[in-house]
Structure formats: C-alpha cells, structure tokens
Design an enzyme around this catalytic site. Structure first.
Site, PDB file in Angstrom:
ATOM      1  CB  CYS A 115      -8.887   3.545   6.223  1.00 56.44           C
ATOM      2  SG  CYS A 115      -8.269   2.864   4.667  1.00 56.44           S
TER       3      CYS A 115
ATOM      4  CD  GLU B 182      -2.949  -1.017   2.293  1.00 60.20           C
ATOM      5  OE1 GLU B 182      -4.099  -0.800   1.882  1.00 60.20           O
ATOM      6  OE2 GLU B 182      -2.655  -1.095   3.496  1.00 60.20           O
TER       7      GLU B 182
HETATM    8 ZN    ZN Z   1      -7.841   4.491   3.135  1.00 64.11          ZN
END
Ligand code: ZN
Length: 659
Positions: free
Chosen positions: A423, A339
């Site tokens: 998120c 990520e």
């Molecule tokens: Zn996120």
C-alpha cells in the site's frame, strides 16, 4: 486539461480548492522528489505490480489464479513483515490489489505531467483495457469478487475492501483523465459508482452499508468534482452519515452470512471508526490510515455542504491527534497490532509503526481542512507530515520504500523493494507526484499559499489569468520572493502562511515593509490589493535551530530532546557519528550550528554540535557497577529525518539524551 466545475451543492460558501496538479510547476526540493518519482518510482510501481501477479488477477483473458488466501488485515506480526521482499511465490492474490493498481495509475498520471513516458502510458492503457473487459454488464467491478471469490459480492463490507478498491480506482481514473484526456477508466468508474449507488444508500430496499476501510468517500468527492455530477457527492455524504449508525450494519451483515458479529478479529468497531456516528466521535481511534481517509472525506463533505456539525467533530479529532497522539515527525499510529492508535501519549520510538500511508493520509486530511479557509493550525501540521514522516517512506532515488517509520533504529530497519501488502509505495508516489496541488488553494477572490518553495503557479481569478512565481531555497532557507504576473490588474487577497516555527517573519510588498501583526489571522497574512504585473512580495522567515521537548506524559521521550530547523525534524545517523547513538548526550549549553552540505544526501543542511558520549572503558568485566561511565567529548552531526537510511545501514535516533 482542467477539471470541470464543481458539483453544485446549492449552498453559498467560501471554499478553497487546491490548484490542479498541472497548474503548478515545482522545482528545488520538491522538484527533486517529483523527478525521482517521475523517472523511477512510477515505472517501478508498475513493474512490481506485474511481478506480484496483479495482472493475472484482473485480466479476464487469463485463467484465474484461483488461490484464495484467507483474509486478515495485513498482519504486522508476520515474521517476514520487516524487511520482507516479494518473492513471487508466497502471494498469488490479494483482495486489495485493485487499490494498488489504482494508486499506481494515479502516480503514473501525475508523473506524466512532469515527464512524457509513452511506454508507461501504453502499459496503463492496457491495464485499463483489462478493467474494461472485466467490468460486468451491471457495472460491477472487482477483480477479487469476480475472479477469486465469485458469488460473494456485497457480503462482507467490514473486512474485504470492496468499496476501498473502488475508491482507489476512482482516484486513479480521475487523475488519468486529467493527465491524458482519456475517459475510458473514468467512464468505467462512473458506471461502477452508479452500480454502487443502486445497491447501497438511504433509500428503501438498498443495503445500509459502508466500507470497513474508508476511501470511497473522498474518491466520490473527486469524481463529483470532475464530472459535475452531484449524485456522487450525495453518495459520499451518505457513506459519511451512515457510518456507525444503529442497528450496526456490520452486525447485520455478519449475521446474514451466518457469522457471529462478536467473532471479529479486531474486537471493536473502533478499528474502522464505525463504533459510533462520525459526528459524535472525539477520539482518534483504530487503524490510522482508515482514520485519516475518513476524516479527509468528512472534511470534503463539510466543505461542500457547509456542514458545521462535521467541522466541529473534525476539530475535536484534530485536537486529539495533534495534542496527544502524533509523533514529532508527523507520523501516527504507534502500534503494529492494529496498525493504529493505542492510548494517549503512547509514542514509542523504536517500535513506532507510523505507517507511511498514515502520514500521507494526514497530509490528505490537513489539506482538506484548508478547504474551509487558510489556517496554519492545519497547514503547519501538513508541512510537518510532508517534510518528515511521509517522505521518509521513499528513498532519495525513488526506488526503495519504508512501511514503518520508527524514530529510532539499531540499524536493522532498512528500506525494501516491495512488500506483500504494497500500500505504501504507490501512496507516497502519488502524493509526491501531485505535490504542487498542496502548495496553493484558490477561492473566488483569494489565493492561499500554504507551502513555500521554488515553483510557478497558474490560476484564473475574477476572470483574469495570473501566474505566480516563488523563488526560494526553502526548506534550507526561509527567504521567499514572490512575483505576480496577472494578465490585467486584478483585485484579490493573497494569503501567506506564517509558520509557527518561525520566531520572526518580515514581509515586504513591492519593497515596502508591511506590519505583519495587523494583517495576520489564523497564522496567515492577508494582503488584499489590486495586483499588477511585476508586483512582488518578499517574505523572510527566520529559521532558527530549535530544541524540542515532549509533553512529560510521553514516557519514551522523558529527558530527551529533538532538533528541528524550519519544517525539518532532524535525526542522528551512524554514518555521521563516531559514538554509538544511545550513548550521546546533547548538553543544553551546546552551540548547534547549521552547515550547508551540498554533496550530502542530494544536498542538505546538517546540524552539528559538541556533545558528550558515555565511554565504554572499564566495562569489559561486567554489566553493572556503582560508578557511572566516564563521559567524553565528541562531535555530533544530525541530518534531516526524511533522508535517513539512504547510505549504508546503521543506527538512527531522533530523540537524543538531553544534558
Ligand atoms: Zn501503507
């Protein structure tokens, strides 16, 4: 309600602070976005958190869900990641759910300034009551470690988001206190922060730990500023200073729980930017959101303590990000694997991860660099990320979301309602709902205007209340009319950003032309004078359509061109174009026109040109041949990147073949 004075650090400095959210009313472009969040997103976030079972995890009056899902960082390799929707049956608990509730509370708080919403406020109050009940006598508060994995607190800061969750709840608490005047969550989080400071810190007998996912640092700065308590600033500084020091805390912590430090899923502490002390870092590495939050916290501490050693490191990191590792949309972190970052100039388009949270994090970081003074180097990039790679993550109506923000799609990358790792939705929600605070920052005798757009700001300077109104159709038009209304004449410097994308700019003060060259430094024009009621400043920013090319080291963009106008990066989308998008070539001689399209996508300016398209004729029989395809003329229309995938699903492309 306004924030209390900042914590005193005892060092003189010229610090610029953002205006509080309620002191800026935004209309126009950002008004529409903020309305979508206030009227839809804020409620949706709460509802989806409930549907996901978050209240079962935090409410001590309900039986613990008790289902432990072995933690690994949200893996993008999971088959259901792309386009996944929460089903309610696959996830019962998550160790980071306190963070999602914290961001949801924060979004709701900022939204209350825009639209009263007593129902949502009552629901948030009930959540806060649950946290109040959950909090232990000693101040500790974590739904995961109290309800799901009891007895294991402070044993795995590397992986388990314990302080990260505290940070987001602190940010939620500060915002909710400022919005409603209700102190309950703020007091809860002060008690928890005091507990954290009793466990972790530089003093003998305390653990020398810090979080594997940065966030608590910038949150403690907010807590210090709102309470005036220097101890929270000191704790934030400790977390920054301690990161990456030897002996390495994550090694020691792993051994203490009987684990091999080398058996680490992500192999390197670069993943959490804890591989070396922060002042020695010169490459943006690892998980992109973690990196942005860390640098944001470092910038806050650099501002608060006048710490040039941090500022030097931040400037190196800024250079590395913006000259080698940033998408043209302001997106960052190309890889799904970590990520985050990979290697310099590795910026694939179709597989771009470019998490919404990472672009939001860049906005956070850039805005904090402006705390050290107006500088277009940071503000231009903040604007780039704001208008493109971050708000692309939220549908125009505020109800659907992107996690990844690729720069090319074959039509299968579509927005989703929710995600098992949710998120991004509350992150983009809280950023948009607080957008006014990114427009301006205030020092003792100066106000900096970083962003343009229809808005009114209220602030006190040198003991005088001032209202400043911007009338502008920005970002569609570069004309900005600023009117000042101080209660009494007052002298201060007004800093106005002159964006690097503007080929020419003209400035008038009370109708008289002013020489910009003489008064501009670091990309900001500085107008110092005694301002009186009705004084006006007119800024005309030329907003040319630009063809942008990538550094030849970016292999995926070789031979390609992107289009921009003002702060907006454009893309072509299937809905507006006849040809398959990969067949399009934009000739260098093509004349590109801008058109107002008030009925399209909430009202945008499109770009259109006569392009060439590879024809499919004669290719029915095979894959390869010695003759190139015929080329036919076609009309090409581009829309702002942020607005893509708000109609029927289809292809999208930012980097066009350049002819
Ligand atoms: Zn996120």
């Amino acid at each position: 309600m306004t924030a209390s004075p900042s914590a005193k650090t005892g060092k003189p400095k010229l610090a610029f602070r953002p205006l509080p959210v309620p002191h800026v009313d935004v209309h126009g472009f950002w008004g529409d976005r903020a309305d979508a969040v206030a009227t839809r997103t804020a409620d949706i976030l709460y509802d989806r958190c409930v549907e996901a079972g978050m209240l079962e995890q935090i409410d001590p009056d309900r039986p613990s869900p008790g289902v432990v899902i072995p933690f690994h960082s949200p893996s993008p390799d999971e088959a259901d990641r792309q386009g996944a929707e929460f089903t309610g049956s696959t996830v019962t608990t998550q160790m980071f759910w306190d963070s999602d509730l914290g961001k949801t509370i924060e979004t709701a708080a900022y939204s209350l300034y825009r639209r009263k919403n007593p129902e949502l406020e009552a629901k948030i109050d009930a959540v806060i009551d649950m946290y109040g009940k959950l909090q232990q006598e000693d101040g500790y508060l974590s739904s995961w470690y109290q309800r799901i994995q009891p007895g294991k607190r402070w044993t795995n800061l590397r992986d388990c988001h314990e302080l990260y969750c505290a940070g987001h709840l602190i940010e939620g608490a500060v915002a909710y206190y400022q919005a409603t005047g209700k102190r309950k969550l703020l007091d809860i989080m002060c008690r928890y922060a005091d507990h954290i400071a009793s466990v972790l810190g530089p003093e003998p007998g305390k653990k020398k730990g810090y979080c594997g996912h940065e966030e608590i640092e910038l949150a403690l700065v907010k807590l210090a500023r709102v309470t005036g308590e220097q101890k929270y600033m000191e704790l934030a500084k400790y977390f920054i200073d301690q990161r990456g020091q030897q002996p390495h805390y994550f090694d020691e912590e792993a051994r203490a729980r009987g684990a091999d430090p080398k058996a680490y899923h992500f192999k390197t502490y670069e993943y959490s930017q804890s591989h070396i002390p922060v002042r020695d870092q010169d490459k943006v590495v690892g998980h992109a959101v973690r990196a942005m939050y860390l640098y944001s916290g470092m910038a806050d501490i650099a501002t608060e303590y006048g710490d040039d050693s941090l500022r030097v490191a931040l400037d190196r990191l800024w250079d590395d990000l913006t000259t080698k590792n940033l998408y043209i949309t302001g997106g960052l972190g190309p890889s799904a694997h970590n990520e985050g970052f990979t290697s310099d100039y590795d910026l694939p388009n179709e597989s771009a991860y470019a998490e919404t949270c990472a672009a939001v994090g860049l906005v956070f970081w850039a805005s904090r660099m402006l705390g050290m003074g107006p500088n277009a180097r940071y503000a231009d990039m903040m604007e780039r990320a704001l208008y493109n790679g971050s708000i692309s993550g939220l549908s125009l109506d505020g109800s659907l979301f992107f996690y990844e923000n690729p720069l090319e799609s074959r039509g299968r990358h579509v927005r989703w309602k929710w995600h098992r790792c949710p998120c991004c939705p509350p992150n983009i929600g809280r950023m948009v709902a607080s957008i006014g605070s990114y427009f301006y920052s205030l020092a003792d005798d100066a106000l900096a205007v970083h962003l343009y757009g229809d808005s009114t700001a209220r602030f006190d300077i040198a003991g005088t209340a001032v209202s400043l109104t911007q009338a502008s159709r920005y970002p569609w038009d570069g004309a900005v009319e600023i009117t000042l209304k101080p209660q009494a004449p007052v002298e201060f410097t007004l800093h106005l950003r002159i964006p690097a994308w503007s080929s020419s700019a003209a400035l008038q003060v009370n109708g008289e032309a002013v020489d910009l060259g003489e008064m501009t430094s670091d990309g900001y024009a500085a107008i110092r004078r005694t301002w009186k009621k009705g004084d006006s400043v007119r800024l005309d920013l030329e907003m040319p359509i630009e063809r942008l090319y990538a550094n030849p080291e970016v292999r995926q963009d070789a031979g390609r061109v992107a289009l921009s106008r003002g702060p907006l990066i454009y893309c072509v989308e299937a809905s507006d174009n006849d040809s398959r998008l990969h067949r399009l070539t934009l000739p260098r001689t093509a004349e590109i026109e801008a058109h107002e399209a008030p009925g399209l996508l909430g009202g945008v300016v499109t770009l259109s040109a006569t392009a060439r398209a590879d024809a499919g004729d004669g290719w029915q029989d095979g894959l390869y041949r010695s003759e190139p395809p015929a080329s036919v003329e076609t009309r090409m229309t581009a829309i702002p990147y942020f607005a893509w995938d708000n109609r029927e699903p289809g292809e999208m492309l930012v980097w066009l073949r350049d002819g």
